[in-house]
Structure formats: C-alpha cells, structure tokens
Enzyme design. Structure first.
Site, PDB file in Angstrom:
ATOM      1  N   LYS A 173       0.829  -1.199   0.000  1.00 11.84           N
ATOM      2  CA  LYS A 173       0.000   0.000   0.000  1.00 11.84           C
ATOM      3  C   LYS A 173       0.868   1.255   0.000  1.00 11.84           C
ATOM      4  CE  LYS A 173      -1.610  -1.577   3.793  1.00 11.84           C
ATOM      5  NZ  LYS A 173      -2.312  -1.885   5.060  1.00 11.84           N
ATOM      6  N   THR A 204      -7.325   9.641   8.156  1.00 14.43           N
ATOM      7  CA  THR A 204      -6.736   8.433   7.557  1.00 14.43           C
ATOM      8  C   THR A 204      -6.516   7.334   8.598  1.00 14.43           C
ATOM      9  OG1 THR A 204      -4.521   9.360   7.858  1.00 14.43           O
ATOM     10  CG2 THR A 204      -5.523   9.670   5.699  1.00 14.43           C
ATOM     11  N   GLY A 206      -7.118   4.059  10.297  1.00 17.89           N
ATOM     12  CA  GLY A 206      -7.827   2.835   9.932  1.00 17.89           C
ATOM     13  C   GLY A 206      -7.995   2.597   8.442  1.00 17.89           C
ATOM     14  N   THR A 207      -7.245   3.346   7.630  1.00 17.38           N
ATOM     15  CA  THR A 207      -7.343   3.120   6.177  1.00 17.38           C
ATOM     16  C   THR A 207      -6.908   1.694   5.814  1.00 17.38           C
ATOM     17  OG1 THR A 207      -5.170   4.160   6.004  1.00 17.38           O
ATOM     18  CG2 THR A 207      -7.053   5.497   5.331  1.00 17.38           C
ATOM     19  N   GLY A 208      -5.837   1.212   6.488  1.00 14.83           N
ATOM     20  CA  GLY A 208      -5.322  -0.130   6.189  1.00 14.83           C
ATOM     21  C   GLY A 208      -6.305  -1.211   6.603  1.00 14.83           C
ATOM     22  N   CYS A 209      -6.919  -1.029   7.782  1.00 15.82           N
ATOM     23  CA  CYS A 209      -7.922  -2.000   8.268  1.00 15.82           C
ATOM     24  C   CYS A 209      -9.087  -2.052   7.289  1.00 15.82           C
ATOM     25  CB  CYS A 209      -8.448  -1.587   9.643  1.00 15.82           C
ATOM     26  SG  CYS A 209      -7.168  -1.361  10.880  1.00 15.82           S
TER      27      CYS A 209
HETATM   28  N1  LIG Z   1      -3.444  10.306   2.271  1.00 17.54           N
HETATM   29  C1  LIG Z   1      -3.904   9.366   1.446  1.00 17.54           C
HETATM   30  N2  LIG Z   1      -4.386   9.708   0.223  1.00 17.54           N
HETATM   31  C2  LIG Z   1      -4.859   8.784  -0.619  1.00 17.54           C
HETATM   32  N3  LIG Z   1      -4.903   7.455  -0.345  1.00 17.54           N
HETATM   33  C3  LIG Z   1      -4.430   7.047   0.841  1.00 17.54           C
HETATM   34  C4  LIG Z   1      -3.906   7.972   1.793  1.00 17.54           C
HETATM   35  N4  LIG Z   1      -3.520   7.292   2.905  1.00 17.54           N
HETATM   36  C5  LIG Z   1      -3.793   6.012   2.656  1.00 17.54           C
HETATM   37  N5  LIG Z   1      -4.326   5.844   1.403  1.00 17.54           N
HETATM   38  C6  LIG Z   1      -4.763   4.578   0.803  1.00 17.54           C
HETATM   39  O1  LIG Z   1      -5.400   3.838   1.846  1.00 17.54           O
HETATM   40  C7  LIG Z   1      -5.040   2.474   1.765  1.00 17.54           C
HETATM   41  C8  LIG Z   1      -4.310   2.042   3.026  1.00 17.54           C
HETATM   42  O2  LIG Z   1      -2.962   2.431   2.908  1.00 17.54           O
HETATM   43  P1  LIG Z   1      -1.973   2.804   4.086  1.00 17.54           P
HETATM   44  O3  LIG Z   1      -0.616   2.800   3.493  1.00 17.54           O
HETATM   45  O4  LIG Z   1      -2.458   4.055   4.758  1.00 17.54           O
HETATM   46  O5  LIG Z   1      -2.206   1.597   5.062  1.00 17.54           O
HETATM   47  P2  LIG Z   1      -1.858   1.503   6.588  1.00 17.54           P
HETATM   48  O6  LIG Z   1      -0.653   2.350   6.891  1.00 17.54           O
HETATM   49  O7  LIG Z   1      -1.791   0.064   6.887  1.00 17.54           O
HETATM   50  O8  LIG Z   1      -3.125   2.152   7.286  1.00 17.54           O
HETATM   51  P3  LIG Z   1      -3.398   2.394   8.873  1.00 17.54           P
HETATM   52  O9  LIG Z   1      -3.520   3.891   8.998  1.00 17.54           O
HETATM   53  O10 LIG Z   1      -4.688   1.713   9.108  1.00 17.54           O
HETATM   54  O11 LIG Z   1      -2.255   1.797   9.640  1.00 17.54           O
HETATM   55  C9  LIG Z   1      -4.216   2.335   0.490  1.00 17.54           C
HETATM   56  O12 LIG Z   1      -5.045   2.007  -0.602  1.00 17.54           O
HETATM   57  C10 LIG Z   1      -3.608   3.717   0.323  1.00 17.54           C
HETATM   58  O13 LIG Z   1      -3.259   3.981  -1.001  1.00 17.54           O
HETATM   59  C1  LIG Z   2      -6.585  -2.599  16.748  1.00 11.51           C
HETATM   60  C2  LIG Z   2      -5.837  -1.847  15.695  1.00 11.51           C
HETATM   61  N1  LIG Z   2      -5.513  -2.483  14.557  1.00 11.51           N
HETATM   62  C3  LIG Z   2      -4.839  -1.828  13.587  1.00 11.51           C
HETATM   63  C4  LIG Z   2      -4.482  -0.512  13.762  1.00 11.51           C
HETATM   64  C5  LIG Z   2      -3.690   0.209  12.685  1.00 11.51           C
HETATM   65  O1  LIG Z   2      -4.430   1.188  12.096  1.00 11.51           O
HETATM   66  C6  LIG Z   2      -4.854   0.123  14.968  1.00 11.51           C
HETATM   67  N2  LIG Z   2      -4.554   1.435  15.205  1.00 11.51           N
HETATM   68  N3  LIG Z   2      -5.523  -0.566  15.906  1.00 11.51           N
END
Ligand SMILES: Nc1ncnc2c1ncn2[C@@H]1O[C@H](COP(=O)(O)OP(=O)(O)OP(=O)(O)O)[C@@H](O)[C@H]1O
Ligand SMILES: Cc1ncc(CO)c(N)n1
Length: 266
Positions: A173, A204, A206-209
């Site tokens: 990602k 942003t 929880g975007t990854g979740c």
């Molecule tokens: N600022 C942003 N603008 C556009 N797309 C984004 C942005 N931040 C995250 N994304 C998108 O959101 C999704 C999750 O990516 P990200 O790299 O943020 O995951 P993560 O770091 O695991 O997230 P988390 O914040 O949950 O830990 C991907 O599809 C990424 O391209």
């Molecule tokens: C429980 C949990 N899982 C994943 C993340 C990463 O976004 C978080 N902040 N908390």
C-alpha cells in the site's frame, strides 16, 4: 449473504481495528463476524495501552464462529504476540476458509508498536504462508524484506520478495508515499498498479484496516483479486475524501452504508 470474519484488536474510538472492519464489511453488503485478539485503549490521538486476549480464548472465539456459521472470507489484523499468531494459524489451517487476507499490522499511526519484535519472524513464518493476500504498508514491507523502499520499483521488488515467503499475492500500500498513493499488487504472476492521488488529510486512521476488510468482502462477493483490490481502493479513497471530523487527532474515514443493497439472503 456472504459472511466475513474479522480477527483483530479493538479501537474504542471506532476508526481502526475490529470497528473499522465491521463497518467496512457491512458497507459491502456482507455479514460481519468478529474475533478479538487484543483489547486496545486508543483513540484518534494514539494508543495508550492494550491487553492481549489469552490464546485459549482466541481459539474458543474462532471455534464458536466456525462451528456455527459458514465463513466466506477472513481478514486478519493486529496479532500482537507469537502465541496469538500460532493459534490463529492453527485455526485457519483447521477450518480452511476460502480466502484469508492478512494485514500485517506492526505500528499504529501514532508510532506505538502493535506487534512485539519477537513476533515479526513468527508472523512471517506462520501467517504469511496461508494468506490469499498480504497487505503491508511501506514500513511493514520494509521490515519484512529488510531493506528500504522508496520508489515504485522498490515496491514491486518487495512485493515479489514477500510473495516468495509464501503468500499467494501481495499488495504493497502506498499511503505512506508523498508523491502519490499508488498501491502495487503482485498476484503471483505479475504486478498490477493501482494509481491514486495522495490526499492531504487527517482522516486516515484505519485506512489499512478498511482496505483489507473491503478486499476480503469483495473476494467473498465473488470478485476477482484485481477487481477486489480496485474496488477496495476506491472505497477507501472516497472514505478519506468524505472523512467526518471526529476526534482531536487522526480521525476515521467515512463508511458508505448505502453502497450495496441486499435484496435477499441466499
Ligand atoms: N493520504 C492518502 N491519500 C490517498 N490514499 C491514501 C492515503 N492514505 C492512505 N491511502 C490509501 O489507503 C489504503 C491504506 O494504505 P496505508 O498505506 O495508509 O495503510 P496503513 O498504513 O496500513 O493504514 P493504517 O492507517 O490503518 O495503519 C491504500 O489504498 C492507500 O493507497
Ligand atoms: C486494533 C488496531 N488495529 C490496527 C491498527 C492500525 O491502524 C490500529 N490502530 N488498531
């Protein structure tokens, strides 16, 4: 209706972890099932403390779900410690759900560790090999391949290296990139690019979740891997664009509960 199981930690502020997973799964017209791995005291400003659920209770939760309800896809998030990883890997091997999307959560947005250092190797050796798709962000991919990732070429190389660890497919990602937010999927044969604009936003958390849950729901709904990822990325992008201003730190994305209308329960 498809049933999608989230195996994750909690977020009482509702933006990440199990809460984000459930909201995303429901928004995709699927039925959300849960297993909690850790109880986390966190909010939009960061993680304060957490307690891991004992492995026997994780196993009991998983047995309770799998013995009762067909599971069409699983999403695995925060796994915290080696014992948690081992019990989940054993239950996945026992119940063999059709799709397992693993988000190798290591560090929260605020910088707090959610995976013990000694668990990194166990995650690599015991959870990655059973995964239909692994969805590391760039810092997580760097830990797995033990080298820095800055360019899209680096992301491609890392995706192939992580697939060689046993995951059927890997999505790196690009949310941590500055120039854009391109995600790269290696499907075991070739790389697919999912270009995206980087949005400057505090919404942003929880975007990854949400992305990994959306992919799991889309796979359960019958989409191909590339279509599942494409739709999931669009879902998260729109969620960031419409993020509600909740909390004093990194707020949640918006979830689109009216996206899919269930017309029957087959
Ligand atoms: N600022 C942003 N603008 C556009 N797309 C984004 C942005 N931040 C995250 N994304 C998108 O959101 C999704 C999750 O990516 P990200 O790299 O943020 O995951 P993560 O770091 O695991 O997230 P988390 O914040 O949950 O830990 C991907 O599809 C990424 O391209
Ligand atoms: C429980 C949990 N899982 C994943 C993340 C990463 O976004 C978080 N902040 N908390």
């Amino acid at each position: 209706m498809k049933h999608v199981l989230s195996i994750a930690g909690t977020d009482p502020s509702g933006g990440a972890g199990a809460a984000a997973d459930c909201k995303t799964i429901c928004a995709h017209g699927c039925f959300a099932l849960n297993t909690i791995t850790a109880v986390v005291a966190q909010n939009t400003q960061g993680v304060r403390e957490y307690m891991d659920v004992p492995p026997s209770l994780i196993a009991a939760q998983l047995d309770a779900v799998f013995e009762d309800i067909p599971v069409h896809a699983v999403k695995i998030g925060m796994v915290s410690v080696p014992e948690t990883i081992r019990v989940i890997a054993a239950k996945i091997a026992q119940y063999k759900p059709p799709f397992t999307v693993v988000d190798p959560v290591m560090v929260a947005t605020g910088g707090q560790r959610l995976l013990a250092p000694e668990a990194e190797r166990v995650l690599q050796e015991e959870l990655i090999p059973g995964a239909t798709l692994l969805t590391p962000n760039i810092p997580e991919a760097e830990v797995l391949v033990r080298r820095p990732i800055s360019t899209l070429d680096d992301m491609e190389t890392a995706a192939r290296m992580i697939a060689a660890m046993g995951a059927k497919a890997v999505l790196i990602k690009g949310g941590h990139r500055i120039e854009d937010a391109t995600d790269i999927l290696y499907d075991g044969t070739q790389c697919h690019y999912f270009p995206g604009k980087h949005i400057e936003s505090t919404g942003t958390h929880g975007t990854g979740c949400s992305l990994s849950s959306a992919v799991a729901a889309n796979l359960a709904r019958g989409l191909s891997l590339t279509a599942a990822v494409k739709e999931a990325k669009t879902y998260v992008f729109r969620g960031i664009c419409h993020a509600p201003a909740i909390g004093k730190g990194h707020g949640p994305i918006h979830h689109f509960y009216d996206l899919y209308h269930t017309v029957g329960w087959e």
